[in-house]
Design an enzyme around this catalytic site. Sequence first.
Site, PDB file in Angstrom:
ATOM      1  CB  CYS A   1     115.563  50.406  41.262  1.00 46.55           C
ATOM      2  SG  CYS A   1     114.089  50.162  40.244  1.00 46.55           S
TER       3      CYS A   1
ATOM      4  CB  CYS B   1     119.662  48.031  36.834  1.00 44.87           C
ATOM      5  SG  CYS B   1     118.246  46.982  37.237  1.00 44.87           S
TER       6      CYS B   1
ATOM      7  CG  HIS C   1     112.399  45.841  43.065  1.00 41.03           C
ATOM      8  ND1 HIS C   1     113.145  46.669  43.888  1.00 41.03           N
ATOM      9  CD2 HIS C   1     112.635  46.273  41.789  1.00 41.03           C
ATOM     10  CE1 HIS C   1     113.791  47.550  43.148  1.00 41.03           C
ATOM     11  NE2 HIS C   1     113.498  47.328  41.871  1.00 41.03           N
TER      12      HIS C   1
END
Length: 391
Positions: free
Chosen positions: A93, A376, A346
């Site tokens: 990510c 994260c 996202h």
Amino acid sequence: MKRELKEAYVIENLRTPFGRRNGYFRNTHPVNLLGNLARELLLRLDIEASSVDDFIVGSVDQFGEQSANIARNAWLSAGLPETVPGVTVDRQCGSSLQSVQFGYSGIESGIYDLVLAGGVESMTRVPMFSSIKSDSTPMTSELKKRYPVDDEWFSQARAASIVAEKYGITREEMDTFSLESHRKAYSKSRETKSEIFPLMGMDRDGNSKVMDRDEGVRTDSTIEKLSGLKNAFDGVENITAGNSSQISDGASLTLIASEQKAEQLNLNKRAKLKSFTVAGVNPVEMLTGPIDVTKRILKKEGLTINDFDYFEVNEAFASVVLAWIKSTGANPDKVNVNGGAIAIGHPLGATGSRLVGTMVNVLENRKASRGLIAICEGGGMANGVVVERIE
């Protein structure tokens, strides 16, 4: 001879609207999603594409349409010059934030003068974990022995639940946080509009339409609706689609330049990365990474949490940000003030660079000086960045 480090500056940040899964960009190839954005950013600043030293792109699921170095393919597909190379990065990510960090490092070292860095992910066309199959999993017997798990890879939803339990975060707190993310994203949509390059997409009826806003932001969500949602993941009771980040499609890019190149091209220097670092944590819990990376940055820079004006902590799950707030003691009113991934979306490979653009805009609009970004990452990692506005 020791090379003197150069200053590196954020010149511009631009992104597509973030579309829902099977939404705006369901028929848009991710190569074009990224390539068209790159071409537009350079056109807006009247920069010759050939002056870019490298095109550094984050993408998590490098499979199918996102395979074979999507950075290079997007650049060429957009009709940009062959002389500019491209590379694709995977730090889960945080991939596009890592791309920005690599660009900064290249400029600071004197290797580069102008870098376009960011990321892309079409989670509609290349679903998450497309490259993981039961007969080709990265989970070796050694990994399973070290971290006993039943899945083919570490479960982020289970990690979100573990974090919630560890930090005493209730389902009600997570749902309330999620509702607030949508409220902030909607109320600040005018402020964030400058981040977005309107792009041709497709509405629900299949009609082509120029999209200029994030598709996932809900104006009709209520705490009653959120609390009524059932768990979205097997065996995880308190994590729902409502308190998790949205599965999305999108791209984002950040243009970074040395001081000399900025002056040569008459570019406005908006911000700089004062410091950045990375961290690794237990991959089963994984989502505690932003806490650890924040501690590292504070120690490295000799700062306290109160030395920052604003924070962008990626909303992979509500529990991630709530645990970070509890652990760091940060003022919650200064965290994700324009909403986050729970509302905005996202698209994995694109989010890190999006956070840079959001932070720069927040600092500029509020005439603030310093911000911190933490994100994260799957496998138990995190990236952290200190951003300072050029006043």
